[in-house]
Design a protein around this motif. Structure first.
Motif, PDB file in Angstrom:
ATOM      1  N   CYS A  43       0.869  -1.177   0.000  1.00  0.00           N
ATOM      2  CA  CYS A  43       0.000   0.000   0.000  1.00  0.00           C
ATOM      3  C   CYS A  43       0.904   1.225   0.000  1.00  0.00           C
ATOM      4  N   PRO A  44       0.337   2.422  -0.101  1.00  0.00           N
ATOM      5  CA  PRO A  44       1.202   3.609  -0.134  1.00  0.00           C
ATOM      6  C   PRO A  44       2.186   3.680   1.044  1.00  0.00           C
ATOM      7  N   VAL A  45       1.776   3.214   2.226  1.00  0.00           N
ATOM      8  CA  VAL A  45       2.673   3.322   3.390  1.00  0.00           C
ATOM      9  C   VAL A  45       3.901   2.424   3.212  1.00  0.00           C
ATOM     10  N   CYS A  46       3.667   1.123   2.914  1.00  0.00           N
ATOM     11  CA  CYS A  46       4.839   0.236   2.844  1.00  0.00           C
ATOM     12  C   CYS A  46       5.551   0.338   1.495  1.00  0.00           C
ATOM     13  N   LEU A  47       4.930   1.020   0.521  1.00  0.00           N
ATOM     14  CA  LEU A  47       5.646   1.315  -0.726  1.00  0.00           C
ATOM     15  C   LEU A  47       6.474   2.589  -0.570  1.00  0.00           C
ATOM     16  N   GLY A  48       6.249   3.303   0.513  1.00  0.00           N
ATOM     17  CA  GLY A  48       7.005   4.530   0.748  1.00  0.00           C
ATOM     18  C   GLY A  48       6.597   5.661  -0.173  1.00  0.00           C
ATOM     19  N   LEU A  49       5.317   5.716  -0.560  1.00  0.00           N
ATOM     20  CA  LEU A  49       4.874   6.800  -1.449  1.00  0.00           C
ATOM     21  C   LEU A  49       4.829   8.119  -0.665  1.00  0.00           C
ATOM     22  N   PRO A  50       5.105   9.221  -1.368  1.00  0.00           N
ATOM     23  CA  PRO A  50       5.144  10.517  -0.666  1.00  0.00           C
ATOM     24  C   PRO A  50       3.798  10.834  -0.010  1.00  0.00           C
ATOM     25  N   GLY A  51       3.855  11.349   1.187  1.00  0.00           N
ATOM     26  CA  GLY A  51       2.633  11.782   1.857  1.00  0.00           C
ATOM     27  C   GLY A  51       1.938  10.711   2.663  1.00  0.00           C
TER      28      GLY A  51
END
Ligand code: ADP
Ligand code: MG
Ligand code: ZN
Length: 487
Positions: A43-51
């Motif tokens: 997900c965005p958190v564990c993919l390290g996506l900005p924000g």
């Protein structure tokens, strides 16, 4: 030890990474699942996506505290998550979230015993951190799988209290056992949910600590033991030939039985640790810690001691029966059921212990904390009661066990439907005994001339003739009589 390393002493400190058995990752709601197609649990958190913002998993915190309490650590009321900065393709954020200066647990210990000598190597600290992803290398390209990124881990950092490869391996076995017993970790070395780095140095006893090498990612306890001894000897030879050690990270080649240089180690300054501004400090209240402490089960070491002192088992049997939580559960549940019978008609504890060791264990398949057992406590209690009551012989019990294994058939029902029963007809046994004595005149004469241990031969023949169903006590009596009469 002296023999192992001459007049040198090996000094070993272990760092163990253990995966916490949570449903979700440390800072997001993805499932930490091993073996699924790449990048299906992200997900965005564990993919390290900005924000994207991390939210600490409460379940992971509880499991971490559970582990730390089981290892006798002091829980810190306030701890802090930091960013450990480095670049690697399997770390998309460019930093790993880990506790650093202020870990949540300090100062524990673990009891080990090697060659009859008991020791309590200390644990320096335990901290929580997230795992990185995994780089998968193919012939001409590499891919990154981030399913594992963000998996909750604890790192258990041991003091340099161990003095041999054997002690280190024992420490790892005991540590794994404790973590499994409290349900924190599944103990799976192949899947990497329990991994160890071993720091090794050598010195003259009493001297200052030597420069260490860190042995990375060795995935069996036997190889850890071997690698440590090989590395200690390598360092000794190096010093003795006038060389010196630089701090370094090494791998182990188990075929060549050699350690090899991976890299010379950079200090912590390279990571530019700083508190993660996205995460508040972790506060652990005394109430929460007490609540978790109260929920801890009996630990393996205490259980082993109790099996010996209260149940009268040998230390060896106690060790085997506590080897996996599901085995001790089977043993204790069977004891419970058997304990409901009046004392004079109770299957002996040692009979249960022996049967589990001799027959049941071979059919047990474990998979981490799970285990498939060939028999349940109710069946086992019933089966051993049939033997105690003299309905079937010990030999027949094995047969019944084989027939019920992996099914929910009742041993009583199997005995009934297979027509199994102890053969205890004195007339028939006497006939068999007479026949046997008549056909073995040589042994009979020797027996009568005083070679009484030949009785065992006759008993054996009768048991064979009755396919193990004859009542052994009765066979003994009848044979003695028949042999005496024929004299
Ligand atoms: P790092 O994380 O950089 O490896 P730590 O200070 O956290 O360093 O220490 C890691 C481990 O190294 C600990 O388990 C400790 O017991 C062990 N250790 C430290 N010094 C020595 C030494 N001289 N010989 C063997 N082990 C050591
Ligand atoms: Mg280290
Ligand atoms: Zn996620």
């Amino acid at each position: 030890m002296a023999a192992l390393y001459g007049d040198w002493e090996a000094v070993i400190g272990l760092e163990v990474h253990a995966q916490l058995l949570t449903r979700t990752k440390l800072f997001c709601a993805c499932e930490p699942r091993f073996g699924d197609p790449p990048n299906t649990h992200t997900c965005p958190v564990c993919l390290g996506l900005p924000g994207a913002l991390p939210v600490l998993n409460d379940g992971a915190v509880r499991l971490a505290v559970r582990a730390a309490l089981a290892l006798g650590c002091t829980i810190q009321p306030r701890s802090v998550f930091a960013r450990k900065n480095y670049f690697y393709p399997d770390l998309p954020k460019g930093y790993q979230i880990s506790q650093y200066e202020l870990p949540f647990a300090l100062a524990g210990e673990l009891a080990i015993e090697v060659d009859g000598e008991r020791q309590r190597p200390r644990i320096l600290r335990i901290h929580m951190e997230e795992d990185a992803g995994k780089n998968v290398h193919h012939a001409s390209y590499s891919v990154v799988d981030l399913n594992r990124a963000g998996t909750p881990l604890i790192e258990i950092v041991g003091e340099p209290d161990l003095r041999s490869g054997a002690q280190a391996a024992e420490y790892l076995r005991r540590l794994r056992e404790v973590l499994m017993a409290v349900g924190v970790n599944d103990g799976n070395l192949e899947q990497g949910s329990f991994r160890c780095d071993a720091n090794v140095s050598v010195r003259k006893p009493g001297g200052p600590l030597g420069v260490r090498a860190e042995l990375k990612n060795i995935n069996s306890f036997r190889f850890v033991e071997e690698a440590i001894d090989v590395e200690a000897k390598r360092q000794i030879a190096l010093y003795e030939s006038g060389g010196h050690m630089v701090q370094q990270t090494r791998g182990y080649n188990s075929e060549k039985k050699e350690t090899y240089l991976l890299r010379e180690k950079e200090g912590d300054t390279g990571y530019r640790y700083f508190p993660d501004p996205d995460l508040p400090a972790l506060h652990l209240s005394a109430e929460l810690v007490q609540e978790i402490a109260r929920s801890l089960p009996e630990l393996p070491d205490a259980r082993r001691a109790r099996y010996v002192s209260e149940l009268g088992l040998t230390p060896y049997a106690a060790g085997v029966l506590t080897g996996h939580p599901k085995i001790s559960e089977l043993f204790e549940r069977t004891l419970e059921i058997v304990g409901r019978a009046p004392e004079a008609q109770r299957v002996e504890v040692v009979k249960i212990a022996n049967f589990i060791q001799a027959e049941v264990l071979a059919g047990v398949r474990t998979d981490g904390l799970e285990a498939t057992l060939p028999i349940g406590p109710q069946q086992l209690a019933e089966l051993l009661e049939l033997v105690r009551a003299g309905t079937i012989s010990g030999k027949q019990a094995k047969e019944v066990f084989a027939k019920t294994a992996g099914t929910d058939r009742s041993p009583k029902e199997v005995v009934g439907s297979e027509g199994l029963a102890v053969m205890s007809d004195p007339g028939e046994l006497e006939r068999l005994a007479k026949e046997l004595v008549a056909s073995s005149p040589k042994q009979a004469t020797q027996y009568r001339a005083g070679k009484t241990n030949l009785l065992g031969f006759f008993v054996g023949q009768i048991m064979k003739a009755t396919k193990g169903s004859a009542d052994p006590a009765l066979v003994n009596d009848v044979l003695k009589r028949v042999l005496a009469e024929g004299g």
